[in-house]
Design a protein around this motif. Structure first.
Motif, PDB file in Angstrom:
ATOM      1  N   PRO A 392      -0.949  12.487  -9.650  1.00 12.90           N
ATOM      2  CA  PRO A 392      -2.301  12.970  -9.965  1.00 12.90           C
ATOM      3  C   PRO A 392      -3.166  13.201  -8.744  1.00 12.90           C
ATOM      4  CG  PRO A 392      -2.022  10.659 -10.601  1.00 12.90           C
ATOM      5  CD  PRO A 392      -0.664  11.181 -10.269  1.00 12.90           C
ATOM      6  N   ASN A 393      -2.903  12.504  -7.641  1.00  8.28           N
ATOM      7  CA  ASN A 393      -3.701  12.718  -6.433  1.00  8.28           C
ATOM      8  C   ASN A 393      -3.484  14.098  -5.822  1.00  8.28           C
ATOM      9  OD1 ASN A 393      -4.943  10.225  -6.490  1.00  8.28           O
ATOM     10  ND2 ASN A 393      -3.457   9.254  -5.131  1.00  8.28           N
ATOM     11  N   PHE A 394      -2.456  14.815  -6.295  1.00  5.16           N
ATOM     12  CA  PHE A 394      -2.201  16.150  -5.744  1.00  5.16           C
ATOM     13  C   PHE A 394      -2.263  17.218  -6.827  1.00  5.16           C
ATOM     14  CE2 PHE A 394       0.356  19.312  -3.236  1.00  5.16           C
ATOM     15  CZ  PHE A 394      -0.483  19.346  -2.143  1.00  5.16           C
ATOM     16  N   HIS A 395      -2.900  16.916  -7.940  1.00  3.81           N
ATOM     17  CA  HIS A 395      -3.109  17.938  -8.954  1.00  3.81           C
ATOM     18  C   HIS A 395      -4.251  18.863  -8.540  1.00  3.81           C
ATOM     19  CE1 HIS A 395      -1.084  15.348 -12.318  1.00  3.81           C
ATOM     20  NE2 HIS A 395      -0.214  15.892 -11.481  1.00  3.81           N
ATOM     21  N   ALA A 396      -4.266  20.037  -9.118  1.00  4.56           N
ATOM     22  CA  ALA A 396      -5.210  21.078  -8.710  1.00  4.56           C
ATOM     23  C   ALA A 396      -6.564  20.904  -9.394  1.00  4.56           C
ATOM     24  CB  ALA A 396      -4.639  22.452  -9.040  1.00  4.56           C
ATOM     25  N   PRO A 397      -7.608  21.532  -8.840  1.00  6.41           N
ATOM     26  CA  PRO A 397      -8.922  21.516  -9.489  1.00  6.41           C
ATOM     27  C   PRO A 397      -8.959  22.503 -10.649  1.00  6.41           C
ATOM     28  CG  PRO A 397      -9.000  22.887  -7.540  1.00  6.41           C
ATOM     29  CD  PRO A 397      -7.610  22.282  -7.582  1.00  6.41           C
ATOM     30  N   SER A 398     -10.119  22.662 -11.219  1.00  6.61           N
ATOM     31  CA  SER A 398     -10.315  23.646 -12.288  1.00  6.61           C
ATOM     32  C   SER A 398      -9.994  25.047 -11.779  1.00  6.61           C
ATOM     33  CB  SER A 398     -11.766  23.579 -12.771  1.00  6.61           C
ATOM     34  OG  SER A 398     -12.081  24.718 -13.542  1.00  6.61           O
ATOM     35  N   PRO A 399      -9.450  25.914 -12.635  1.00  6.53           N
ATOM     36  CA  PRO A 399      -9.164  27.288 -12.204  1.00  6.53           C
ATOM     37  C   PRO A 399     -10.407  28.027 -11.725  1.00  6.53           C
ATOM     38  CG  PRO A 399      -8.078  26.803 -14.289  1.00  6.53           C
ATOM     39  CD  PRO A 399      -8.992  25.656 -14.008  1.00  6.53           C
ATOM     40  N   LEU A 419       0.285  27.792  -6.502  1.00  9.19           N
ATOM     41  CA  LEU A 419       0.001  29.223  -6.561  1.00  9.19           C
ATOM     42  C   LEU A 419       0.505  29.837  -7.865  1.00  9.19           C
ATOM     43  CD1 LEU A 419       0.754  30.328  -2.890  1.00  9.19           C
ATOM     44  CD2 LEU A 419      -1.460  30.433  -4.059  1.00  9.19           C
ATOM     45  N   ARG A 420       1.724  29.472  -8.258  1.00 10.02           N
ATOM     46  CA  ARG A 420       2.277  29.981  -9.505  1.00 10.02           C
ATOM     47  C   ARG A 420       1.401  29.567 -10.697  1.00 10.02           C
ATOM     48  NH1 ARG A 420       6.391  33.123 -12.325  1.00 10.02           N
ATOM     49  NH2 ARG A 420       6.024  32.431 -14.466  1.00 10.02           N
ATOM     50  N   ALA A 421       0.945  28.303 -10.710  1.00 11.95           N
ATOM     51  CA  ALA A 421       0.086  27.836 -11.797  1.00 11.95           C
ATOM     52  C   ALA A 421      -1.233  28.605 -11.808  1.00 11.95           C
ATOM     53  CB  ALA A 421      -0.163  26.338 -11.657  1.00 11.95           C
ATOM     54  N   ARG A 422      -1.781  28.888 -10.632  1.00 14.20           N
ATOM     55  CA  ARG A 422      -3.036  29.636 -10.561  1.00 14.20           C
ATOM     56  C   ARG A 422      -2.841  31.066 -11.055  1.00 14.20           C
ATOM     57  NH1 ARG A 422      -7.909  27.066  -8.860  1.00 14.20           N
ATOM     58  NH2 ARG A 422      -8.408  28.734  -7.391  1.00 14.20           N
ATOM     59  N   VAL A 423      -1.702  31.651 -10.747  1.00 14.03           N
ATOM     60  CA  VAL A 423      -1.401  32.996 -11.251  1.00 14.03           C
ATOM     61  C   VAL A 423      -1.351  32.969 -12.777  1.00 14.03           C
ATOM     62  CG1 VAL A 423       0.387  34.771 -11.370  1.00 14.03           C
ATOM     63  CG2 VAL A 423      -0.221  33.765  -9.163  1.00 14.03           C
ATOM     64  N   GLU A 424      -0.695  31.958 -13.336  1.00 14.17           N
ATOM     65  CA  GLU A 424      -0.610  31.851 -14.798  1.00 14.17           C
ATOM     66  C   GLU A 424      -1.978  31.663 -15.430  1.00 14.17           C
ATOM     67  OE1 GLU A 424       2.049  28.601 -15.436  1.00 14.17           O
ATOM     68  OE2 GLU A 424       3.787  29.634 -14.583  1.00 14.17           O
ATOM     69  N   GLY A 426      -4.776  32.907 -14.115  1.00 12.73           N
ATOM     70  CA  GLY A 426      -5.648  34.015 -13.744  1.00 12.73           C
ATOM     71  C   GLY A 426      -6.680  33.653 -12.696  1.00 12.73           C
ATOM     72  N   ALA A 427      -6.438  32.588 -11.918  1.00 11.90           N
ATOM     73  CA  ALA A 427      -7.360  32.133 -10.877  1.00 11.90           C
ATOM     74  C   ALA A 427      -6.974  32.773  -9.555  1.00 11.90           C
ATOM     75  CB  ALA A 427      -7.337  30.616 -10.761  1.00 11.90           C
ATOM     76  N   ALA A 428      -7.820  33.666  -9.035  1.00  9.19           N
ATOM     77  CA  ALA A 428      -7.443  34.478  -7.880  1.00  9.19           C
ATOM     78  C   ALA A 428      -8.075  34.043  -6.568  1.00  9.19           C
ATOM     79  CB  ALA A 428      -7.813  35.944  -8.142  1.00  9.19           C
ATOM     80  N   ASP A 492     -18.573  27.020  -1.066  1.00  8.70           N
ATOM     81  CA  ASP A 492     -18.377  27.680  -2.362  1.00  8.70           C
ATOM     82  C   ASP A 492     -17.687  26.781  -3.381  1.00  8.70           C
ATOM     83  OD1 ASP A 492     -19.550  29.920  -1.288  1.00  8.70           O
ATOM     84  OD2 ASP A 492     -17.657  30.965  -0.886  1.00  8.70           O
ATOM     85  N   GLY A 493     -17.373  25.537  -2.987  1.00  9.68           N
ATOM     86  CA  GLY A 493     -16.780  24.585  -3.920  1.00  9.68           C
ATOM     87  C   GLY A 493     -15.280  24.460  -3.850  1.00  9.68           C
ATOM     88  N   ALA A 494     -14.668  24.910  -2.753  1.00  6.63           N
ATOM     89  CA  ALA A 494     -13.207  24.900  -2.658  1.00  6.63           C
ATOM     90  C   ALA A 494     -12.661  23.480  -2.543  1.00  6.63           C
ATOM     91  CB  ALA A 494     -12.743  25.729  -1.462  1.00  6.63           C
ATOM     92  N   THR A 495     -11.466  23.285  -3.108  1.00 11.63           N
ATOM     93  CA  THR A 495     -10.659  22.084  -2.908  1.00 11.63           C
ATOM     94  C   THR A 495      -9.571  22.408  -1.892  1.00 11.63           C
ATOM     95  OG1 THR A 495     -11.066  21.121  -5.077  1.00 11.63           O
ATOM     96  CG2 THR A 495      -9.007  20.521  -4.010  1.00 11.63           C
ATOM     97  N   ILE A 496      -9.258  21.447  -1.015  1.00 18.24           N
ATOM     98  CA  ILE A 496      -8.230  21.629   0.013  1.00 18.24           C
ATOM     99  C   ILE A 496      -7.019  20.782  -0.357  1.00 18.24           C
ATOM    100  CG2 ILE A 496      -7.668  21.432   2.460  1.00 18.24           C
ATOM    101  CD1 ILE A 496     -10.680  21.545   3.051  1.00 18.24           C
ATOM    102  N   LEU A 497      -5.852  21.415  -0.441  1.00 20.10           N
ATOM    103  CA  LEU A 497      -4.591  20.717  -0.667  1.00 20.10           C
ATOM    104  C   LEU A 497      -3.690  20.931   0.540  1.00 20.10           C
ATOM    105  CD1 LEU A 497      -3.787  21.633  -4.406  1.00 20.10           C
ATOM    106  CD2 LEU A 497      -5.028  19.654  -3.525  1.00 20.10           C
ATOM    107  N   VAL A 498      -3.179  19.820   1.095  1.00 26.74           N
ATOM    108  CA  VAL A 498      -2.319  19.880   2.280  1.00 26.74           C
ATOM    109  C   VAL A 498      -0.967  19.290   1.921  1.00 26.74           C
ATOM    110  CG1 VAL A 498      -2.021  19.171   4.679  1.00 26.74           C
ATOM    111  CG2 VAL A 498      -4.319  19.672   3.802  1.00 26.74           C
ATOM    112  N   CYS A 499       0.108  20.014   2.250  1.00 26.09           N
ATOM    113  CA  CYS A 499       1.456  19.544   1.937  1.00 26.09           C
ATOM    114  C   CYS A 499       2.373  19.833   3.116  1.00 26.09           C
ATOM    115  CB  CYS A 499       1.988  20.243   0.683  1.00 26.09           C
ATOM    116  SG  CYS A 499       3.524  19.537   0.034  1.00 26.09           S
ATOM    117  N   GLY A 500       3.046  18.783   3.619  1.00 28.99           N
ATOM    118  CA  GLY A 500       3.963  18.995   4.733  1.00 28.99           C
ATOM    119  C   GLY A 500       4.141  17.741   5.556  1.00 28.99           C
TER     120      GLY A 500
END
Length: 536
Positions: A392-399, A419-424, A426-428, A492-500
């Motif tokens: 849950p600590n790496f789940h995405a914010p609202s679309p 990215l795939r989930a955001r495409v599904e 409609g979050a661009a 603008d309210g962005a969430t930052i996700l870092v993976c690596g």
């Protein structure tokens, strides 16, 4: 809401009352003049003296066993890693001692302390620290932690040199879940310390969270993760649907995509950001060679499974020639292979679990345990032991919110799922920053990413390839060049996700984010859940 005294306080009061009652009874004996008519004999004195000496010896032994243990400073001058426990019942201390064993087995020097033994001087002398902290009652600290809360936390310390990680133990049925662990992490961040990874929450000794902690310990020890899991996973049967190398000709290690499907055909639900735990096995040739060397019948049945199957999932023991244990005794002594964690690169809508992994090689040239199993030994259509772990600590914010995705190497797997989930959805409003070695060979999922960009689903794409030259070599360099853009997206309210990468990329990106937003600005993002990391 005002709370009553904790169970620990009530227990102490009850014990004091019991001791007072015993003291009163003994006092009454002394008040009776004839309670003991004669003077003690010589033998009585010897027994009394011996009892005192024995008691002192036991106390000395307990002190010796419980004394703080410090490993020597390494030859390169690096101070021991500090492992700190805060425990009410002893569980956190037990986990701390087991963590020390894992790190020492990996060659890492450690020192172990209770939180009550930690002072400002020790913190200022430490560069890496791991805390295992229990929460009691409704968000309280363990009793022995009070000296740290009263003497150390009020001080205005500067700890920019300190990297830390927190394992927070708690019970989700209480209102303030893992509150003390989060309190420690927030205090360290306010004083300039840098988290190695996001706080790991453990609900009632959750085995999955503890296995994740053990995995991170192995990473801190230099990818030494051969020790058995503390709590083995209960796997489900899946099948290897396909695999292929995706970076032929790359100057880096071979990288593969692996597709898995459930053996029963029923696809479970998961979210972008979740991970899978894979139960690796030895290759059949390695198991057969062991059976031949020790003259064992691999088809022999033990508890409904063949000896060959038991061995494939376990560390292969080295048996002296003089040992001729039966198969049942052998199986009982086997230690299961540890799991391997992988970010899921796909969503349930794609009908498969897609993984991206680097084929690692040991110093002797043999493939690593997990990557060797998935890339070399497992057969197409064959069984793969798999278990999901919610993250849950790496789940995405609202679309509706903008999303900044930053990663390198195989870390693109977790970002690709988002990215795939955001495409599904409609979050661009998505910004991807990705770094690897070469564009020609290492742009993993490049076709998907460029296709989504052309479709308008990725508002901004920044890629950096270190071996191709150019102004920026690493992803953190590219982010540093876009500080104004980063600030605007955050406003603008962005969430930052870092993976690596835990060791290189993640701390460098963290430093850039702090440079852009300031220490307080970064802290506000963390508290709001808008800066999350999944690093390894």
């Amino acid at each position: 809401m005002k709370r009553g005294p904790s169970r620990a306080v009530l227990g102490n009061i009850a014990m004091m009352a019991l001791l007072a009652a015993l003291a009163w009874l003994l006092l009454r004996l002394h008040l009776q003049e004839d309670w003991w008519p004669g003077a003690p004999t010589a033998s009585h004195w010897r027994w009394a003296a011996g009892s005192v000496v024995a008691y002192a010896a036991v106390c000395a032994l307990l002190w010796w066993r419980g004394r703080p243990r410090d490993d020597a400073t390494r030859e390169d001058g690096q101070a021991p890693l500090l492992l700190v426990w805060a425990s009410q019942t002893g569980f956190a201390r037990q986990l701390c001692e087991r963590s020390a064993e894992v790190l020492r087995a990996a060659g890492v020097s450690v020192r172990v302390r209770g939180l009550h033994q930690v002072d400002a001087t020790l913190l200022q002398q430490t560069t890496r620290m791991l805390l295992i902290a229990s929460t009691t009652g409704e968000g309280d600290a363990p009793d022995h932690a009070l000296p740290f809360l009263r003497r150390v936390m009020p001080q205005a310390l500067a700890l920019p040199h300190l990297q830390y990680g927190v394992l927070a133990l708690g019970d989700r049925s209480y209102g303030h879940f893992c509150a003390f662990g989060h309190q420690l992490g927030a205090w360290l961040r306010r004083h300039g310390a840098h988290p190695l990874f996001d706080t790991i929450e453990v609900d009632n000794a959750d085995p999955a969270a503890l296995r994740h902690w053990q995995q991170l310990l192995g990473q801190l020890g230099g990818n030494v993760t051969e020790l058995p899991d503390w709590t083995p996973a209960q796997y489900q049967p899946w099948q290897l649907q396909s695999r292929r190398q995706v970076n032929a000709g790359s100057p880096g290690a071979a990288t593969w995509t692996v597709a898995l499907v459930p053996a029963d055909g029923v696809l479970p639900a998961w979210q972008a950001g979740d991970v899978v735990e894979i139960g690796p096995r030895h290759g059949s040739d390695e198991v057969d060679a062991w059976l031949a060397l020790h003259a064992r019948d691999g088809n022999a049945q033990v508890e409904g499974q063949s000896l060959r199957d038991w061995l494939a999932r376990s560390h292969l023991p080295v048996l002296p020639d003089s040992v001729h244990a039966g198969d049942a005794a052998l199986v009982a002594a086997l230690k299961p292979l540890p799991h391997r964690e992988y970010s899921i690169a796909s969503t349930p809508a794609e009908g498969q679990v897609l993984l991206l992994l680097r084929r690692l090689l040991r110093p002797d040239g043999t493939p690593g345990l997990g990557s060797g199993w998935l890339c070399d030994h497992a057969t197409l259509g064959g069984r793969i032991d798999l278990r999901f772990r919610s993250n849950p600590n790496f789940h995405a914010p609202s679309p509706d919110a903008p999303l900044i995705l930053i990663g390198n190497g195989t870390g693109i797997a977790g970002l690709r799922a988002h990215l795939r989930a955001r495409v599904e959805q409609g979050a661009a409003r998505n910004w991807l920053l990705f770094g690897e070695r070469t564009a020609a060979h290492d742009f993993h999922f490049g076709d998907d990413i460029l296709g989504w960009q052309r479709a308008g689903m990725i508002a901004r794409l920044d890629t950096v390839f270190s071996r191709d030259g150019g102004v920026h070599r690493y992803v953190q360099d590219r982010l540093l060049a876009e500080l104004d853009t980063l600030r605007q997206w955050v406003r603008d309210g962005a969430t930052i996700l870092v993976c690596g990468s835990l060791q290189g990329m993640a701390p460098a990106v963290d430093a850039v984010i702090e440079q852009a937003l300031g220490h307080e600005g970064k802290e506000a993002l963390i508290v709001a859940g808008r800066y999350r990391r999944d690093v390894y």
